[in-house]
Design a protein around this motif. Structure first.
Motif, PDB file in Angstrom:
ATOM      1  N   UNK A 115      30.570  45.344  16.661  1.00 16.31           N
ATOM      2  CA  UNK A 115      31.055  44.177  15.932  1.00 16.31           C
ATOM      3  C   UNK A 115      31.227  42.986  16.862  1.00 16.31           C
ATOM      4  N   UNK A 116      31.769  43.225  18.061  1.00 23.94           N
ATOM      5  CA  UNK A 116      31.963  42.133  19.015  1.00 23.94           C
ATOM      6  C   UNK A 116      30.630  41.532  19.438  1.00 23.94           C
ATOM      7  N   UNK A 117      29.626  42.380  19.664  1.00 22.68           N
ATOM      8  CA  UNK A 117      28.300  41.877  20.046  1.00 22.68           C
ATOM      9  C   UNK A 117      27.683  41.057  18.918  1.00 22.68           C
ATOM     10  N   UNK A 118      27.836  41.540  17.690  1.00 13.96           N
ATOM     11  CA  UNK A 118      27.262  40.825  16.554  1.00 13.96           C
ATOM     12  C   UNK A 118      27.930  39.473  16.357  1.00 13.96           C
ATOM     13  N   UNK A 119      29.232  39.418  16.610  1.00 11.06           N
ATOM     14  CA  UNK A 119      29.937  38.155  16.457  1.00 11.06           C
ATOM     15  C   UNK A 119      29.573  37.161  17.545  1.00 11.06           C
ATOM     16  N   UNK A 120      29.215  37.654  18.715  1.00 15.08           N
ATOM     17  CA  UNK A 120      28.840  36.757  19.799  1.00 15.08           C
ATOM     18  C   UNK A 120      29.939  35.748  20.096  1.00 15.08           C
ATOM     19  N   UNK A 121      29.567  34.489  20.236  1.00 19.40           N
ATOM     20  CA  UNK A 121      30.543  33.430  20.476  1.00 19.40           C
ATOM     21  C   UNK A 121      30.919  32.767  19.172  1.00 19.40           C
ATOM     22  N   UNK A 122      31.233  33.574  18.152  1.00 18.87           N
ATOM     23  CA  UNK A 122      31.449  33.045  16.812  1.00 18.87           C
ATOM     24  C   UNK A 122      32.520  31.957  16.800  1.00 18.87           C
ATOM     25  N   UNK A 123      32.340  31.031  15.894  1.00 20.19           N
ATOM     26  CA  UNK A 123      33.323  29.959  15.730  1.00 20.19           C
ATOM     27  C   UNK A 123      33.397  29.579  14.253  1.00 20.19           C
ATOM     28  N   UNK A 124      34.530  29.063  13.826  1.00 23.31           N
ATOM     29  CA  UNK A 124      34.655  28.607  12.437  1.00 23.31           C
ATOM     30  C   UNK A 124      34.042  27.221  12.263  1.00 23.31           C
ATOM     31  N   UNK A 125      33.475  26.985  11.085  1.00 21.42           N
ATOM     32  CA  UNK A 125      32.967  25.657  10.769  1.00 21.42           C
ATOM     33  C   UNK A 125      33.129  25.413   9.272  1.00 21.42           C
ATOM     34  N   UNK A 126      33.047  24.154   8.882  1.00 17.04           N
ATOM     35  CA  UNK A 126      33.249  23.767   7.490  1.00 17.04           C
ATOM     36  C   UNK A 126      31.972  23.177   6.907  1.00 17.04           C
ATOM     37  N   UNK A 127      31.724  23.492   5.644  1.00 12.44           N
ATOM     38  CA  UNK A 127      30.656  22.859   4.887  1.00 12.44           C
ATOM     39  C   UNK A 127      31.301  22.205   3.670  1.00 12.44           C
ATOM     40  N   UNK A 128      31.221  20.897   3.593  1.00 15.55           N
ATOM     41  CA  UNK A 128      31.831  20.148   2.494  1.00 15.55           C
ATOM     42  C   UNK A 128      30.735  19.505   1.647  1.00 15.55           C
ATOM     43  N   UNK A 129      30.727  19.823   0.353  1.00 13.96           N
ATOM     44  CA  UNK A 129      29.819  19.193  -0.606  1.00 13.96           C
ATOM     45  C   UNK A 129      30.652  18.256  -1.460  1.00 13.96           C
ATOM     46  N   UNK A 130      30.342  16.965  -1.397  1.00 13.38           N
ATOM     47  CA  UNK A 130      31.220  15.965  -2.008  1.00 13.38           C
ATOM     48  C   UNK A 130      30.470  15.138  -3.046  1.00 13.38           C
ATOM     49  N   UNK A 131      31.212  14.737  -4.059  1.00 11.05           N
ATOM     50  CA  UNK A 131      30.703  13.843  -5.091  1.00 11.05           C
ATOM     51  C   UNK A 131      31.760  12.802  -5.413  1.00 11.05           C
ATOM     52  N   UNK A 132      31.446  11.928  -6.317  1.00 13.47           N
ATOM     53  CA  UNK A 132      32.393  10.868  -6.643  1.00 13.47           C
ATOM     54  C   UNK A 132      33.564  11.381  -7.457  1.00 13.47           C
ATOM     55  N   UNK A 133      33.432  12.590  -8.009  1.00 10.24           N
ATOM     56  CA  UNK A 133      34.503  13.169  -8.814  1.00 10.24           C
ATOM     57  C   UNK A 133      35.213  14.312  -8.109  1.00 10.24           C
ATOM     58  N   UNK A 134      34.963  14.520  -6.831  1.00 10.45           N
ATOM     59  CA  UNK A 134      35.625  15.596  -6.112  1.00 10.45           C
ATOM     60  C   UNK A 134      34.688  16.282  -5.140  1.00 10.45           C
ATOM     61  N   UNK A 135      34.967  17.526  -4.839  1.00 12.24           N
ATOM     62  CA  UNK A 135      34.107  18.245  -3.912  1.00 12.24           C
ATOM     63  C   UNK A 135      34.643  19.617  -3.582  1.00 12.24           C
ATOM     64  N   UNK A 136      33.837  20.385  -2.834  1.00 13.64           N
ATOM     65  CA  UNK A 136      34.216  21.709  -2.379  1.00 13.64           C
ATOM     66  C   UNK A 136      34.130  21.747  -0.858  1.00 13.64           C
ATOM     67  N   UNK A 137      35.094  22.405  -0.240  1.00 14.52           N
ATOM     68  CA  UNK A 137      35.122  22.586   1.209  1.00 14.52           C
ATOM     69  C   UNK A 137      35.154  24.086   1.473  1.00 14.52           C
ATOM     70  N   UNK A 138      34.159  24.569   2.199  1.00 15.91           N
ATOM     71  CA  UNK A 138      34.036  26.008   2.456  1.00 15.91           C
ATOM     72  C   UNK A 138      34.187  26.285   3.948  1.00 15.91           C
ATOM     73  N   UNK A 139      35.095  27.212   4.253  1.00 17.40           N
ATOM     74  CA  UNK A 139      35.273  27.675   5.627  1.00 17.40           C
ATOM     75  C   UNK A 139      34.341  28.852   5.859  1.00 17.40           C
ATOM     76  N   UNK A 140      33.534  28.756   6.917  1.00 21.69           N
ATOM     77  CA  UNK A 140      32.598  29.820   7.265  1.00 21.69           C
ATOM     78  C   UNK A 140      32.720  30.129   8.751  1.00 21.69           C
ATOM     79  N   UNK A 141      32.095  31.244   9.168  1.00 21.64           N
ATOM     80  CA  UNK A 141      32.087  31.634  10.573  1.00 21.64           C
ATOM     81  C   UNK A 141      30.644  31.845  11.015  1.00 21.64           C
ATOM     82  N   UNK A 142      30.357  31.449  12.228  1.00 20.01           N
ATOM     83  CA  UNK A 142      28.968  31.371  12.670  1.00 20.01           C
ATOM     84  C   UNK A 142      28.263  32.711  12.736  1.00 20.01           C
TER      85      UNK A 142
END
Length: 379
Positions: A115-142
């Motif tokens: 599991x540690x090898x597969x994770x490597x130097x994993x880090x968290x990142x965000x993907x935000x999809x936005x519109x004029x009426x709102x949006x979604x923010x997703x937390x993911x890991x590399x």
């Protein structure tokens, strides 16, 4: 909004939980007849391997129940499961990794190396999809498949288009001003959310996609530390007008570029520190073991897997020793392959570990460690 522990994604408290432990790293792919047949046979295969290692019946039953394929995931994908005291403690999918044969272990401490090898130097990142009426923010890991957490800002779509919905109710300039103010408030709310999640999770990257105007507004209202992490994609998946596969490839490219830059910087740092007047890094297996025994290793960097070595795992400090060492104080739990004992010692000394491609370390070394203080000062 807690981030996963450590650069390897490994929770050090797992090594402090009394065993025995059973772990399995297996292929979870589907998509072909052969893969389906292997998935059907997997529970029995893993149960047989655990039984041969004297695992308890409750542990075998818990592991058997967890051995199911990854429905709906593209191949290859692997599954890592850790069981203790008849309970599944970890069950994670690792996308993009093919496991040729089940790796099954039963031991006094968990073998978290796959599991540690597969994770490597994993880090968290965000993907935000936005519109004029709102949006979604997703937390993911590399290095972990899927979305860890999702946050949503939803406002009234009719309010965002008020100028068109009620023509003539206001003068055009006033109406347009009100609409622009709604968009600005929506963007401000999304920006505050992105700032909060990025700060709390220590995200390394923020990817913005969506409506062009909304994206620009959100970017302009991010706090400076968050804005420095942000990249934008000219895609608007919230309206269904973008190719989701193309968007995902763009996101993956940004993540890969950041991982590559991390490895380059790590290699340069080790080279500089090894050659310093008071070395801040060591190279080679024996020196890394020494650094861990002193509690001096800050980051262990593994370029070769060290399978040809074995080490003693100790009950207490210094947590590991070479085979045949004259032990004083902590007793030995036993001898295990070096990768397992090294990872446990890293966790127990609050260090971190990175697995990097071969050839990254100076002089072709297979393993190195960055030190908490220069080696000369430890003498």
């Amino acid at each position: 909004m807690a981030n996963r522990a450590g650069s390897s994604g490994i929770d050090a408290t797992l090594f402090r939980q009394e065993g025995p432990w059973c772990t399995a790293f297996v292929d979870a792919s589907l998509g072909t007849t052969a893969a389906q047949e292997a998935a059907d046979a997997l529970p029995d295969t893993v149960a047989r391997l655990l039984k041969s290692q004297q695992a308890s019946a409750p542990d075998i039953d818990a592991m058997r129940a967890a051995m199911h394929p990854a429905e709906g995931r593209p191949s290859p994908v692997s599954r890592f499961v850790a069981v203790c005291d008849g309970q599944v403690v970890l069950d994670e999918l690792v996308q993009g990794v093919k496991t040729e044969a089940p790796q099954v272990d039963c031991s006094e401490f968990p073998n978290l190396v796959p599991l540690a090898r597969a994770h490597g130097g994993q880090f968290p990142y965000l993907v935000a999809e936005v519109g004029r009426d709102g949006g979604e923010v997703r937390l993911r890991h590399s290095a972990v498949a899927g979305v860890a957490e999702e946050y949503r800002v939803a406002n009234d779509r009719d309010d965002a288009h008020h100028a068109r919905r009620v023509p003539g109710r206001y003068e055009e300039s006033k109406n347009q001003h009100q609409t622009a103010e709604v968009w600005r408030r929506n963007a401000d709310e999304i920006a505050r959310l992105v700032d909060e999640v990025a700060r709390d999770t220590r995200a390394r990257l923020v990817v913005l996609s969506g409506d062009t105007k909304a994206r620009e507004l959100v970017l302009s209202q991010l706090a400076e530390p968050t804005r420095a992490l942000a990249v934008t994609l000219d895609q608007h998946t919230r309206t269904g007008g973008a190719d989701a596969t193309a968007v995902e490839k763009e996101v993956e490219a940004h993540v890969a570029a950041l991982l590559a830059e991390d490895i380059r910087e790590l290699s340069e740092r080790i080279s500089n520190q090894v050659n310093a007047v008071q070395p801040g890094a060591v190279l080679g297996f024996e020196d890394v073991v020494w650094a861990l025994q002193q509690g001096q290793a800050a980051t262990v960097v593994v370029a070769e897997f060290q399978d040809d070595h074995s080490l003693l795992a100790l009950e207490g400090e210094p947590w590991l020793a070479s085979e045949g060492a004259d032990l004083q104080g902590s007793g030995a739990l036993g001898s295990w392959p070096a990768p397992e004992v090294l990872l446990r010692a890293v966790a127990m000394t609050d260090a971190s570990i990175r697995y990097v491609p071969a050839g990254v370390l100076p002089g072709g070394a297979g393993i190195a460690a960055l030190l908490r203080w220069p080696k000369a000062e430890a003498a």
